[in-house]
Motif scaffolding. Structure first.
Motif, mmCIF file in Angstrom:
data_model
loop_
_atom_site.group_PDB
_atom_site.id
_atom_site.type_symbol
_atom_site.label_atom_id
_atom_site.label_comp_id
_atom_site.label_asym_id
_atom_site.label_seq_id
_atom_site.Cartn_x
_atom_site.Cartn_y
_atom_site.Cartn_z
ATOM 1 N N LEU B 75 53.814 -54.937 30.111
ATOM 2 C CA LEU B 75 54.920 -55.842 30.413
ATOM 3 C C LEU B 75 55.245 -56.681 29.185
ATOM 4 O O LEU B 75 56.399 -56.820 28.791
ATOM 5 C CB LEU B 75 54.557 -56.721 31.614
ATOM 6 N N ARG B 78 56.934 -54.426 26.608
ATOM 7 C CA ARG B 78 58.294 -54.040 26.979
ATOM 8 C C ARG B 78 59.256 -55.197 26.804
ATOM 9 O O ARG B 78 60.440 -55.007 26.592
ATOM 10 C CB ARG B 78 58.334 -53.571 28.430
ATOM 11 N N ARG B 79 58.737 -56.435 26.941
ATOM 12 C CA ARG B 79 59.623 -57.584 26.807
ATOM 13 C C ARG B 79 60.074 -57.802 25.360
ATOM 14 O O ARG B 79 60.952 -58.598 25.105
ATOM 15 C CB ARG B 79 58.948 -58.832 27.389
ATOM 16 N N ARG B 106 63.662 -63.105 33.059
ATOM 17 C CA ARG B 106 62.782 -63.904 32.224
ATOM 18 C C ARG B 106 62.875 -65.377 32.604
ATOM 19 O O ARG B 106 62.307 -66.242 31.931
ATOM 20 C CB ARG B 106 63.154 -63.727 30.747
ATOM 21 N N ILE B 153 68.431 -59.477 25.233
ATOM 22 C CA ILE B 153 67.051 -59.955 25.229
ATOM 23 C C ILE B 153 66.518 -60.102 23.803
ATOM 24 O O ILE B 153 65.349 -60.426 23.601
ATOM 25 C CB ILE B 153 66.119 -59.039 26.071
#
Lengths: 558, 354
Positions: B75, B78-79, B106, B153
């Motif tokens: 996780l 991937r962020r 987020r 992002i």
């Protein structure tokens, strides 16, 4: 847009067909072409039919509302109650004859302890305050309801004590069975043998005679068996059997363990005839209410045994053309008939709540099962997933009547959840429908979630979503499928009849919904009300399907 | 320290090798282009780099740290990474919500989300589209939304799987401009797969040639493009690629069985297992069989049409699928459509062995 046009055209055609069908049917079937039914044998002492009333014994069923049951019996045998019974009339003739205080007659009619029992009831101190939340559950025969007796008596009693009475009207045998299981507080029936056994086995106490009515033998006016000339009912039955053997006559039996049925069987056995073996083509076992048997007798030109009350109140309807029923229906709907409105709202409420609760429970379940099809890492997890998906799919085709039976047994007073005393309430109807809709909603949700593009899930994951967030977005993508699931479940629930009949008991103003009412009113020959309710049900189904079509049209965009 | 390093990466699907011993390093701020024909393993490679798939063996290092495949670590990784898929995937909701998604999960506050969505939509030149449903957009617009979704992002590494395949020139140039801008202005590292040479030449500073799951060549873009221009041009554009068994005949040509009872005549002499390709522009398309010296004539039906401006790409099923190119003008004159019956004609010398 095209679909809406198509739907409209089909609908117009349907209505036109139905209407022209009704017209043709209404005009072609002329009642006068057949020999209409008539009373052929009456005023026979074998045909007197006494009604007894018995509260359920609290030693067998502690939850029974004994105090209120006693108050009810006391009311029935009081002077006021007995006078009210005489007032129930049809075409100027009394339907029932009270005899609670005529001890000689009572003894002749099979109530040897009448005096002591009446004295016992009179010695009970007056009950005045009862909880409004504890209604009286009365198990009684269809004849008391169909004749209009209960409509006459019960409102007076309810006002007097500020309580509610819920009536379950079935055959005598069934009424006693219900009370034996503890699902009633008091029985009002007509069968000496069954009543005495009920008391002897300890299920009931203080059996007291209330009133009698009389039976008549009816048949086609041209009387093919020639029973009009005979002197008594037993001889009449012999003539019917003989004519039947020659193929000239038919006899229709209630065959539902009702008092009427038991009386009829008693008379056959006096003649040494056992008709219920399937060997006699002239003996038809209907398993239906009196009104239905009357209609069948009229259609098939058959003989039958009927209580005078039902005969007097139903004989006119036997020749009512269907068209009239249709106009009555329209009248009932446009005037917002309170019964039609109440039944409609109860249907909407029960099925609506069941679907909403079902959604809360089964959307996560369906989502989880559908979600598993995305993953399936370990074989064991896969196996469990496949099995549970299969189970859900199997249960989607669950017969509602089976659900009804199981829920009934569970909530019956002698069942595991009996102490909750929920049987014959809207709550238990919701429970039954909930069990029916859960597999439907879970199943459709499961396939909707399963058919969301795997790429959607990967997209969410790759943008940094946690597993929960990913599951949520997949659910959101499947929203049209989930809505479809709910609409489909609602459609299934509102049109279901078997299950809700068993657990709800079809109690007027209380648990009677559209489908059970249609069934019941048709049996009673109240075609107007039945058709009206049918139109309401059809309209609801139409609206539900319109929503479904709209959702699907919207979904096609994908 | 390289932002991504891959060592001896292998991936097997159902026993066949999709990737075999792949090794490379990508430094911070680089644009790394992986060039190869369909089925070379490009998509598999990107999926592994985005941790959507696990390699069968081999190691991946992110900023020097070996990846352990725990949910929590993934996780977090991937962020910091975003991916744009070749097949555009969007949520069935408004463009605004689609683009905002990455920030929403987020827990970013609404005002910031709104501001950033507007900025990023401006960047991909879709500033007036925020209220539209994402599923109502054209292919090019949808792909630009998908790019905006990834950019919002602010990933340190952006993976792009053939981001401009099958798009019209206008959309291609917008996307290329954006990619170039974020690499130069925001120092975002890009790893992209493509078979568009010009694109690779314009954007990339490191290039790898991937074929049958193996890296054939890897190096700085300039070197690769200078030394390998002819080979590369063919390589990247390979579309009608077939594997078959070849037999040399007495007249000195080869007969190649490529499956489904389709047999190709080739002008070279090779026997045994061969990989061959035919350039789409070497195939002539006609509605009736034409008499010619060409040795290969196949009858088939059009199964797919891709509009790329003045030229149309058609997929024709003639036992095997062939990709052919026709100009828009002949396309219109011939009145072609999905399921039209057509004939494919090409010379034995147009069949090239790899």
């Amino acid at each position: 847009m095209k679909n809406i046009v198509k739907i409209t055209v089909v609908l117009i055609l349907l209505v036109a067909t139905a209407f022209s069908g009704t017209l043709t049917f209404g005009y072609i079937v002329q009642p006068s072409e057949r020999s209409s039914l008539a009373v052929l044998v009456e005023n026979d002492k074998n045909l007197l039919n006494p009604y007894g009333v018995i509260p359920v014994n609290t030693e067998k069923h502690p939850q029974a509302n004994f105090d209120l049951a006693v108050a009810f019996v006391k009311f029935l045998i009081s002077e006021e109650g007995q006078n009210l019974i005489t007032d129930v009339k049809k075409d100027g003739e009394s339907l029932f004859f009270p005899f609670a205080h005529n001890f000689t007659l009572a003894e002749a009619l099979g109530f040897p302890n009448q005096k002591q029992e009446v004295e016992w009831y009179n010695s009970q101190t007056a009950f005045n305050i009862f909880s409004q939340w504890e209604p009286l559950l009365l198990a009684t025969t269809t004849s008391t309801y169909e004749s209009g007796l209960l409509d006459f008596l019960i409102p007076v009693f309810e006002r007097k004590f500020n309580v509610r009475v819920y009536t379950i009207s079935v055959g005598t045998g069934q009424a006693i069975e219900i009370a034996k299981r503890g699902d009633a507080d008091v029985v009002l029936v007509h069968s000496r043998e069954l009543e005495e056994a009920f008391v002897r086995e300890g299920y009931g106490v203080h059996r007291v005679g209330l009133m009698y009515n009389d039976f008549v033998i009816i048949g086609p006016g041209n009387d093919p068996a020639g029973i009009k000339k005979v002197v008594n009912a037993t001889e009449a039955f012999r003539e019917i059997a003989e004519a039947g053997a020659e193929g000239k006559a038919l006899f229709i039996s209630r065959a539902d363990k009702s008092g009427t049925h038991l009386l009829e069987l008693k008379m056959w056995s006096q003649l040494g005839i056992q008709p219920s073996t399937g060997h006699y083509a002239w003996y038809l076992e209907a398993g239906a209410s009196m009104a239905t048997v009357l209609r069948m007798s009229s259609e098939k030109q058959a003989y039958t045994l009927v209580d005078r009350g039902t005969w007097l109140s139903k004989r006119k309807e036997l020749s009512t053309p269907v068209l009239e029923g249709f106009f009555n229906a329209i009248k009932l709907i446009v005037s917002f008939n309170p019964e039609v409105v109440s039944i409609t709202f109860l249907s909407l409420g029960v099925s609506g709540v069941a679907v909403l609760l079902g959604a809360v429970l089964s959307i996560p379940l369906g989502a989880l099962l559908g979600w598993r099809s995305f993953r399936g890492k370990k074989p064991i997890v896969n196996l469990v997933g496949i099995l549970s998906r299969n189970i859900v799919n199997t249960f989607m085709g669950l017969p509602p009547i089976l659900v009804g039976l199981v829920v009934y047994l569970i909530f019956s007073a002698s069942g595991p959840l009996g102490p909750l005393e929920l049987l014959y309430s809207p709550t238990v109807m919701i429970v039954a429908q909930l069990i029916m809709v859960i597999p439907i909603i879970a199943g459709i949700t499961m396939s909707a979630v399963g058919s969301v593009d795997k790429a959607i899930r990967e997209k969410a994951l790759s943008l940094g979503a946690t597993e929960w967030q990913t599951m949520f977005i997949v659910l959101r993508e499947a929203r049209i499928g989930i809505l479809t699931a709910m609409v489909a479940a609602f459609g299934a629930a509102i049109s279901e009849v078997g299950g809700i009949m068993i657990v709800g008991g079809n109690i007027r103003w209380h648990t009677r919904v559209l489908t059970t009412a249609i069934l019941y009113e048709t049996e009673l020959g109240n075609f107007g009300l039945a058709i009206a309710l049918g139109i309401v049900l059809l309209s609801l189904a139409f609206v539900v399907n319109l929503i479904l079509t709209y959702l699907q049209l919207k979904g096609v965009k994908r | 320290m390289p932002i991504v390093e891959v060592q001896n990466l292998c991936k097997e699907y159902l026993g066949s090798k999709a990737l075999e011993n792949v090794n490379f390093k990508v430094e911070d701020g680089e644009v790394f282009a992986v060039i190869g024909p369909n089925g070379a393993g490009k998509t598999t490679l990107l999926r592994i780099l985005d941790f959507l798939d696990k390699p069968t063996s081999g190691k991946i290092y992110s900023n020097g740290v070996a990846i352990d495949y725990s949910e929590k670590a993934l996780l977090a990784l991937r962020r910091r990474i975003a991916i744009v898929f070749q097949q555009t995937v969007l949520f069935n909701t408004s463009v605004f919500k689609n683009v905002a998604y990455g920030l929403k999960i987020r827990g970013e506050n609404k005002r910031n989300i709104r501001k950033k969505v507007m900025e990023v939509l401006q960047l991909v030149r879709l500033q007036d589209f925020e209220r539209k449903n994402a599923l109502d957009l054209s292919g090019g617009e949808a792909q630009r939304v998908a790019l905006a979704q990834a950019l919002i992002i602010e990933p340190e590494l952006l993976l792009l799987d053939e981001p401009t395949a099958n798009l019209d020139p206008k959309n291609v140039s917008i996307i290329e401009e954006v990619l170039s801008w974020i690499n130069k202005q925001q120092k975002t590292t890009l790893i992209m797969t493509t078979h568009n040479m010009t694109q690779a030449q314009n954007l990339a500073n490191k290039v790898a040639l991937l074929f049958n799951g193996k890296i054939k060549k890897i190096g700085p873009a300039k070197e690769i493009f200078l030394a390998q221009s002819r080979y590369l041009a063919d390589f990247a554009r390979i579309e009608n690629i077939f594997i078959g068994i070849s037999k040399v005949t007495r007249d000195g040509i080869s007969l190649i069985e490529i499956g489904n009872e389709v047999q190709i005549d080739a002008a070279f002499q090779k026997s045994g297992k061969v990989t061959v390709y035919v350039r789409p522009e070497d195939i002539i398309l006609s509605k009736t069989p034409i008499a010619s010296s060409a040795r290969n004539v196949f009858k088939g039906r059009i199964v797919e049409m891709i509009d790329i401006g003045p030229v149309m790409k058609l997929k024709v099923n003639a036992g095997k699928e062939f990709v052919v190119q026709v100009t828009r003008r002949s396309f219109n004159e011939m009145q072609l459509n999905i399921d039209s019956e057509v004939f494919l004609v090409f010379k034995a010398s147009a069949v090239q062995a790899v």
